[in-house]
Design an enzyme around this catalytic site. Structure first.
Site, PDB file in Angstrom:
ATOM      1  N   LYS B  77       0.932  -1.049  -0.138  1.00 48.47           N
ATOM      2  CA  LYS B  77      -0.053   0.161   0.016  1.00 48.47           C
ATOM      3  C   LYS B  77       1.081   1.147   0.098  1.00 48.47           C
ATOM      4  O   LYS B  77       1.900   1.283   0.578  1.00 48.47           O
ATOM      5  CB  LYS B  77      -0.844   0.093   1.188  1.00 48.47           C
ATOM      6  CG  LYS B  77      -2.035   1.010   1.414  1.00 48.47           C
ATOM      7  CD  LYS B  77      -2.571   1.005   2.414  1.00 48.47           C
ATOM      8  CE  LYS B  77      -4.020   1.661   2.611  1.00 48.47           C
ATOM      9  NZ  LYS B  77      -4.776   1.735   3.804  1.00 48.47           N
ATOM     10  N   SER B 152      -9.838   1.603   3.093  1.00 48.10           N
ATOM     11  CA  SER B 152      -8.889   2.182   2.138  1.00 48.10           C
ATOM     12  C   SER B 152      -7.820   1.365   1.221  1.00 48.10           C
ATOM     13  O   SER B 152      -7.169   1.987   0.307  1.00 48.10           O
ATOM     14  CB  SER B 152      -8.044   3.359   2.829  1.00 48.10           C
ATOM     15  OG  SER B 152      -7.298   2.741   3.980  1.00 48.10           O
ATOM     16  N   SER B 176      -9.818  -0.957   7.300  1.00 50.63           N
ATOM     17  CA  SER B 176      -8.963  -0.705   5.880  1.00 50.63           C
ATOM     18  C   SER B 176      -8.536  -1.763   5.321  1.00 50.63           C
ATOM     19  O   SER B 176      -7.963  -1.829   4.247  1.00 50.63           O
ATOM     20  CB  SER B 176      -8.362   0.535   5.834  1.00 50.63           C
ATOM     21  OG  SER B 176      -9.080   1.759   5.803  1.00 50.63           O
TER      22      SER B 176
END
Lengths: 487, 484
Positions: B77, B152, B176
């Site tokens: 990420k 996210s 997330s």
């Protein structure tokens, strides 16, 4: 108003002192803390506030905090916590400062100060640790600068903030507090106490209230006082300013004012220059710090002798007047200088006199580094005093020799030998000089005989002059008296 | 080749059937071919990946691999700092930011021989539940491109679901990892707060953030967690508790375990299709010998509100550093430094980030801090106590991961509707517990459903053991998303 004019005002001052701790590394990262390095050469992602970095507490800084808190007889809280203090300023890379707020390291202590021969305990409200900010360098003034540069070398240096209670009653007391405070820190070895370099910084809260009142007046915070002298000057100015304002029936506005040392006044900061709301909350990147009792006990057991204790010991052990002891213990370096000299020359009061009158004329007694690097080390001072004691040189010559020692760093014997300053103690030689002086000063001889004993002093002076100060004053006095009595 | 699990890749490398370079090239080719459709990656690090793969080749040839991740292509990420590789956090304000250091997790993965394929898309600063709030592009759900992948960490979830990486790492502040794992049908694990170092994770909400893996199956998740777990001297909140051998925990021995079924997690608002699938999964586990009982977590309903004070409060502080002075975007032309910072932040942050910074600033401001931030912290304590009470009776909790399955792009424009998506994951973050989402079925429309397993602090092993047993007892993994 009329009663106020009659009774006047009491001054109320509290000091917040920030001290940079002498740890090798910063508060929350491993960067070095040395002063004066090339800009941004002592930084890492942590003290530059890079995305993703986390702080790690410097254990040594906590130890220094505990040490200081113990010296001020504070209560060490069994648990303390860091908090974030927010405001925007580019010298602070994260735009928040990791400090302590609701749960400081230590609370409720005191520091004894001496003013006009009386001693008084000034309360210490709290002591906590935080990180220092960087420095902004502007091209020109802040208002006109087209560019600003940031140096983060200082960012993250451990700072200890100590807040006094509003117990100080005059600028003199404030200055005395600051001196005593500084001495303690230096004795502990936790701070170098250098105000000019910013390792010791002081802000003051100043208010006035009708004499005898217990309620505090509106306080004004004074910042930017970067020397002992400026602290006193700034506070004197501010007290006067407030007194005049109150006398004119004005209200004091609670604000922050900056001391302008060049112009000699305080001016209100623009509200933009300081934050109104720091939005404190506990620092989530650090766990609460538990201070083990055993650790505190170990630190307490290892505390060095503090200025006050040393002063009392100097009176007791060396028989010094309290005044001398106070002067000699104002810094650790000076006290150590004194004791080293006394070890070599065991007449404590004479050593004290020489340090106070001669050494301190050359060097500021509270400048640790200057004293440590004194051009006349303690052994050399002792050597000089021995030359007086054994009659090799007179006290007067010794003062000249001391000046030369300061200039060259040589020891007394070398200078005396090279310059032929050895005292004339040969009675035969002195007798000849005295005969000559008596012959050349019949008026003085006559005066003396007529009862003006002071005239003898003039004759001694003439003998000293004739021998360029090298005559042994005791022998000169004796011989002169003998000869005068025979005339 | 890209459908192989990490475990299977390790076997293949050992046998010499294939090499890290061949597998890395296969992944890069697949990214080239499909990532335009799903938008999982923000940056593909082709050259460094191939270099890392070549080094892994040599170690495997020498029969001296660094471990089960040696030569395994993974994705990160874009909130994890990678030295020399830009790290954007999905934000314009960090579009050009190249970190001078590696996050601890990144360093540990490198030390384990993992091959980083690139950095994945995310909601800006990890604020969002759909990966629509990336400043650069939306990410699409491979099961239905019209739908969001969750967020996210949507990019990482999609990278794994669409076989654009063998495994991936995301961060979970309020769900997330678990929520996009559920939406994309992967395994997603949020470890206990303190299990994994946060050093180098660009902070959203420091007291809640935790890094964890996305994986094709539970065994892979165990291997990925193993590589990153453990104390880090750079993170004072990381815990020194010993790290067990997670793969060894996958022994199928779940008989006699007690699982709690929190009543509040099946309340109104949970899609009946999801409730049904999760109840069926619970039945499957009962069949394996897991004892179940209903438990109550009465403060569940307050968790969301507390979270939306605590997380924005911390975010408003963490994001204060983006001021145009030191790195990232700078909008010049202001009359002074303060104005330069204001302009930079106005231009650099997206709407959702600004909303949360304002929320958080307000929650911490003088006169309101006690009423908002202070009370939220008290609620947090109550939420934690609820879990403690439950865990006095049971070994783990079983619940839906999300109240609904993947929704359509643009469907949840109202921020509150978006926030409600995390109602079942947020309490776990507030309590700092480990949580895992595993695929437990599909809706009639063919969208994956996630079963959430919640564990005691530092008991990731039990979650992995139960999820692995469940996975092996079911056939849900057989289904694959169809990419164009």
């Amino acid at each position: 108003m009329s009663t106020l004019t009659k009774t006047g005002w009491d001054v109320v001052i509290g000091l917040e002192v920030h001290a940079q701790l002498l740890t090798r590394s910063k508060m929350f990262c491993g960067c070095p803390t040395a002063f004066g390095a090339r800009p941004n050469s002592q930084t890492c992602p942590v003290c530059q506030g890079m995305p993703g970095v986390l702080p790690v507490v410097n254990r040594r800084a906590i130890e220094f905090g505990i040490k200081t808190a113990l010296a001020f007889t504070c209560r060490i809280n069994p648990a303390c916590r860091f908090a974030r203090k927010h405001y925007y300023y580019p010298d602070m890379p994260k735009n928040f400062q990791i400090s302590q707020y609701e749960e400081p390291l230590a609370e409720d202590g005191a520091l004894e100060i001496d003013v006009d021969g009386a001693s008084r305990a000034i309360g210490i409200q709290r002591l906590h640790l935080e990180e220092d900010v960087g420095k902004l360098l502007h091209e020109g003034t802040l208002e006109t600068a087209q560019a600003s540069l940031v140096d983060y070398n200082r960012s993250g240096v451990p700072l200890m903030e100590t807040v006094s209670r509003p117990d100080l009653r005059s600028p003199e007391e404030a200055a005395a507090y600051l001196r005593a405070f500084r001495a303690v820190l230096v004795y502990l070895g936790v701070c170098d106490g250098n105000m000019e370099e910013g390792s010791l910084r002081c802000d003051a809260n100043v208010s006035l209230r009708p004499r005898g009142a217990t309620e505090l007046g509106t306080k004004v915070e004074i910042k930017n006082m970067n020397s002992f002298r400026n602290v006193k000057l700034a506070l004197e100015f501010e007290v006067k300013r407030q007194r005049q304002a109150l006398a004119a029936g004005e209200r004091i506005v609670q604000e922050t004012r900056l001391w302008d040392a060049d112009r000699g006044y305080t001016r209100a900061m623009r509200s933009k220059e300081y934050a109104h709301d720091y939005r404190y909350f506990p620092e989530p990147d650090l766990v609460p710090l538990e201070i083990e009792r055993a650790w505190v006990d170990a630190i307490r057991a290892a505390l060095p002798e503090l200025p006050r204790q040393r002063r009392e010991r100097f009176v007791r052990q060396y028989g010094l007047p309290p005044y001398d002891a106070g002067v000699l213990t104002q810094s650790r370096a000076l006290a150590e200088y004194y004791e080293a000299a006394v070890r070599e020359f065991r007449q404590p009061k004479i050593v004290s006199n020489w340090i106070m009158s001669e050494l301190l004329r050359e060097l500021p007694g509270d400048d640790e580094r200057a004293i440590e690097r004194a051009p006349v080390p303690p052994a050399n001072l002792a050597g000089l005093l021995r030359l007086i004691e054994d009659g090799t040189i007179s006290g007067k010559i010794a003062k000249d020799v001391f000046q030369k020692m300061v200039g060259s760093g040589e020891d007394a014997r070398t200078i005396v030998a090279r310059e032929g300053l050895t005292q004339v103690a040969d009675e035969g030689a002195l007798a000849a000089v005295i005969d000559q002086v008596l012959a050349q000063n019949p008026k003085a001889v006559e005066d003396y005989k007529g009862g003006k004993t002071a005239a003898k002093g003039a004759l001694v002076g003439q003998v000293m002059k004739a021998t360029r100060g090298k005559a042994n004053p005791a022998i000169v006095n004796r011989l002169l008296e003998e000869k005068l009595s025979k005339i | 080749m890209t459908e192989r699990t990490i475990h299977a890749l390790g076997e293949a490398y050992r046998r010499g059937d294939t090499t890290p370079t061949a597998v890395t090239e296969a992944y890069l080719a697949r990214i080239e071919k499909f990532d335009g459709h799903v938008g999982a990656y923000l940056t593909v690090t082709r050259e460094p990946a191939l270099r890392a793969a070549a080094a892994a080749d040599a170690r495997h040839r020498a029969r001296a691999p660094l471990g089960p991740l040696d030569g395994v292509p993974i994705a990160l990420k874009d909130v994890l700092c990678t030295k020399g590789i830009r790290t954007t956090c999905g934000s314009k304000i960090l579009e050009s930011f190249v970190p001078p250091y590696d996050a601890t997790v990144v360093a540990r993965l490198a030390a384990a021989g993992a091959v980083v394929l690139g950095k994945t898309n995310m909601d800006e600063f990890a604020m969002g539940s759909s990966t629509e709030h990336s400043a650069f592009k939306p990410t699409r759900n491979p099961w239905d491109l019209a739908r969001v992948p969750g967020g996210s960490s949507g990019g990482s979830a999609v990278a794994v679901a669409a076989h654009l990486a063998a495994g991936a790492f995301g961060t979970d502040t309020g769900g997330s990892i678990r929520q996009p794992a559920a939406f994309c049908g992967t395994v997603g694990l949020k470890p206990t707060y303190g299990r994994v170092s946060r050093y180098g994770l660009v902070a959203f909400a420091s007291s809640l953030d935790q890094i964890g893996p996305f994986a094709k199956n539970v065994r892979d998740a165990a291997l990925l967690l193993q590589a990153i777990a453990g104390h880090d001297p750079h993170d004072a909140t990381s815990v020194a508790a010993p790290v067990p051998d997670y793969a060894a925990a996958l022994d199928g021995r779940v008989h006699g375990l007690r699982a709690g079924i929190p009543r509040e997690y099946f309340a109104e608002g949970v899609d009946p299709e999801i409730a049904r699938a999760v109840r069926a999964a619970i039945e499957t586990l009962r069949g394996l010998g897991v004892a179940t009982e209903e438990v109550s977590l009465p403060t569940t309903g307050y968790a969301l509100a507390a979270y939306y004070l605590i997380a924005p409060a911390e975010a408003s502080s963490n994001l204060a550093r983006y001021d145009g002075v030191k790195y990232g975007l700078r909008v010049p032309g202001g009359k002074d430094l303060i104005e330069m910072s204001s302009r930079t932040r106005a231009a650099g942050f997206g709407a959702e980030v600004k909303r949360r910074v304002m929320l958080g600033t307000y929650a911490l401001s003088a006169g309101y801090s006690e009423a908002y931030y202070g009370r939220a912290q008290k609620v947090r304590t109550l939420v934690r106590r609820d879990f403690e009470t439950a865990f006095a009776r049971v070994d783990l909790l079983l619940a839906p991961t999300t109240p609904n399955v993947a929704f359509k792009h643009g469907e949840k424009e109202d921020p509150l509707a978006m926030y409600l998506n995390d109602a079942l994951t947020i309490p776990v973050n507030l309590a700092g517990l480990p949580g895992l989402s595993v695929r437990c079925g599909f809706t009639a429309a063919g969208l994956p459903i996630g079963l959430q397993l919640i564990g005691k602090p530092f008991d990731e092993a039990t979650l992995l053991r139960v999820a692995d047993a469940y996975e092996r007892a079911t056939t849900w993994l057989a289904r694959e998303p169809a990419l164009p």
